[in-house]
Design an enzyme around this catalytic site. Structure first.
Site, PDB file in Angstrom:
ATOM      1  N   ARG A 262       0.838  -1.193   0.000  1.00  0.00           N
ATOM      2  CA  ARG A 262       0.000   0.000   0.000  1.00  0.00           C
ATOM      3  C   ARG A 262       0.877   1.248   0.000  1.00  0.00           C
ATOM      4  O   ARG A 262       2.027   1.212   0.450  1.00  0.00           O
ATOM      5  CB  ARG A 262      -0.931   0.049   1.218  1.00  0.00           C
TER       6      ARG A 262
ATOM      7  N   ASP B 131      -3.497   6.698  12.583  1.00  0.00           N
ATOM      8  CA  ASP B 131      -4.352   5.500  12.733  1.00  0.00           C
ATOM      9  C   ASP B 131      -4.429   5.023  14.183  1.00  0.00           C
ATOM     10  O   ASP B 131      -5.508   4.688  14.687  1.00  0.00           O
ATOM     11  CB  ASP B 131      -3.945   4.364  11.773  1.00  0.00           C
TER      12      ASP B 131
ATOM     13  N   GLY C  64      11.523  -2.326   3.266  1.00  0.00           N
ATOM     14  CA  GLY C  64      12.170  -1.169   3.891  1.00  0.00           C
ATOM     15  C   GLY C  64      11.873   0.150   3.218  1.00  0.00           C
ATOM     16  O   GLY C  64      12.548   1.146   3.457  1.00  0.00           O
TER      17      GLY C  64
ATOM     18  N   SER D 103       4.744  -1.225   3.048  1.00  0.00           N
ATOM     19  CA  SER D 103       4.077  -2.303   3.791  1.00  0.00           C
ATOM     20  C   SER D 103       4.309  -3.681   3.210  1.00  0.00           C
ATOM     21  O   SER D 103       3.371  -4.460   3.037  1.00  0.00           O
ATOM     22  CB  SER D 103       2.582  -2.029   3.891  1.00  0.00           C
ATOM     23  N   SER D 104       5.569  -3.979   2.940  1.00  0.00           N
ATOM     24  CA  SER D 104       5.870  -5.342   2.501  1.00  0.00           C
ATOM     25  C   SER D 104       5.487  -6.342   3.600  1.00  0.00           C
ATOM     26  O   SER D 104       5.055  -7.456   3.307  1.00  0.00           O
ATOM     27  CB  SER D 104       7.355  -5.481   2.157  1.00  0.00           C
TER      28      SER D 104
ATOM     29  N   ASP E 128      -2.134  -0.456   7.486  1.00  0.00           N
ATOM     30  CA  ASP E 128      -1.478  -1.215   6.425  1.00  0.00           C
ATOM     31  C   ASP E 128      -2.218  -2.520   6.136  1.00  0.00           C
ATOM     32  O   ASP E 128      -2.481  -2.863   4.981  1.00  0.00           O
ATOM     33  CB  ASP E 128      -0.028  -1.520   6.813  1.00  0.00           C
TER      34      ASP E 128
HETATM   35  C1  GLA Z   1       3.391   2.290   9.982  1.00  0.00           C
HETATM   36  C2  GLA Z   1       2.315   1.565  10.785  1.00  0.00           C
HETATM   37  C3  GLA Z   1       0.932   2.128  10.461  1.00  0.00           C
HETATM   38  C4  GLA Z   1       0.918   3.642  10.607  1.00  0.00           C
HETATM   39  C5  GLA Z   1       2.084   4.277   9.876  1.00  0.00           C
HETATM   40  C6  GLA Z   1       2.196   5.757  10.116  1.00  0.00           C
HETATM   41  O1  GLA Z   1       3.233   2.031   8.617  1.00  0.00           O
HETATM   42  O2  GLA Z   1       2.329   0.188  10.494  1.00  0.00           O
HETATM   43  O3  GLA Z   1      -0.039   1.532  11.271  1.00  0.00           O
HETATM   44  O4  GLA Z   1       0.884   4.024  11.950  1.00  0.00           O
HETATM   45  O5  GLA Z   1       3.335   3.693  10.235  1.00  0.00           O
HETATM   46  O6  GLA Z   1       1.086   6.398   9.611  1.00  0.00           O
END
Ligand code: GLA
Length: 333
Positions: A11, A20, A101, A105-106, A147
């Site tokens: 994402r 969140d 990295g 959101s891998s 994510d």
């Molecule tokens: C990471 C966390 C999410 C969110 C973001 C910051 O990706 O996994 O839940 O808090 O940071 O927005």
């Protein structure tokens, strides 16, 4: 034994970072980079090889401590196993196009695809909750749900306006003329674990004084004496307002307004929340200076990783970064 193939997207968060976990608003979209877990059910262990890892993940169904697993990527596998508690094992292979990295959101693409491969049954929100717990178990970082929920519930052609207080999702059409480009700053994300937990604790300290940040008025934040906690809260309160304005602008096709809000978000994440870096700031400046780029901001937790830009179709060279499309959520076949 049954053959299973599960897929979950990465994402990109268009706007709404570090909101969140305080029950605020976010506006991410699932993208056309993702992770596939393919294999067959059976046995009493989960055993996975990965195209990106030299060592396999070998996780017994019971009695493992996810944080103690080796190699490190097996911690996420063990996190899913420890929360889902499947009764039958799985042997398979992981293939991913999500760069690790980068802030795309891998890890959620992996946990969501794996939970489906291991037999999860339930709604996208239930899947996201389970995978959030799995990632906390596997990383020790108290992450929010953005994510995993985006990976589980993506809608093709749309970003998702998510109200994290009740996990209601409103799809927001991404105009066909809009190009979303993700560019890596060249810095791997670092310090994410401890600094993330510290930011989250500061937000909790703020809401202990002024109540839920989701509904707190900007003027009420004056009751917070600690200057750092005040700035963290100011980011969250102003970011929530920007997310709602952004969703309205994007849905109405007003890319200029949407882009301006992204730049304001980046400044707030840098000045008040202090999760930007010089490399991220320089990259945002460079992108925003290009003709046809409406706005850019760091995306995800910060401390390195990627910037997301909203642009006209040919504004950013195709050779620069990942030009991503809004996609649907996780699937299993
Ligand atoms: C990471 C966390 C999410 C969110 C973001 C910051 O990706 O996994 O839940 O808090 O940071 O927005």
């Amino acid at each position: 034994m049954r053959r299973v193939r599960a897929y979950a997207p990465g994402r990109v968060n268009l706007i709404g970072d570090h909101t969140d976990y305080t029950g605020g608003f976010v506006c991410p979209m699932a993208i056309d980079l993702g992770t596939t877990v393919e294999g067959q059910t059976g046995g009493a262990v989960v055993r996975l090889t990965s195209a990106d890892e030299s060592d396999e993940a070998f996780v017994p169904l019971t009695g493992v401590d996810p944080l103690a697993m080796q190699p490190p990527w097996a911690r996420y596998v063990a996190g899913v196993v420890s929360v889902l508690r499947p009764t039958v094992g799985f042997t398979g292979h992981v293939h991913s196009t999500v760069p690790p990295g980068a802030g795309l959101s891998s890890s959620s693409a992996l946990t969501v695809a794996l939970a489906l491969a291991l037999g999860f049954e339930g709604s996208p929100v239930e899947l996201a909750r389970l995978c959030q717990q799995a990632e906390i178990a596997g990383s020790g970082v108290p992450g929010g749900i953005m994510d995993q929920l985006t990976a589980a519930a993506g809608v093709e052609g749309h970003a998702l306006l998510i109200d994290c207080s009740n996990l209601a999702i409103t799809p927001v059409k991404v105009p066909l003329a809009a190009e979303v480009v993700v560019v890596h700053s060249g810095e791997q994300r670092r310090l994410v674990g401890s600094a993330y937990a510290e930011r989250r604790a500061q937000c909790e300290a703020a809401s202990a004084i002024v109540g839920p940040l989701r509904t707190a008025a900007l003027g009420a934040l004056g009751a917070i004496d600690d200057e750092v906690v005040l700035r963290r809260a100011r980011h969250v309160v102003t970011e929530n307002a920007r997310v709602l304005a952004f969703a309205g602008a994007l849905g109405a096709g007003d890319l200029s307004a949407a882009g301006r809000l992204m730049v304001e978000s980046h400044i707030s994440l840098g000045d008040d929340f202090e999760v930007s870096t010089p490399a991220l700031d320089a990259l945002v400046d460079r992108l925003v200076g290009m003709r046809g780029v409406y706005g850019a901001r760091l995306t995800g937790a910060g401390f390195g990783g990627c910037v997301v830009a909203l642009a006209d179709a040919r504004a950013v060279d195709r050779g620069v970064g990942w030009h991503v499309r809004p996609m649907g959520g996780a699937t299993r076949s």
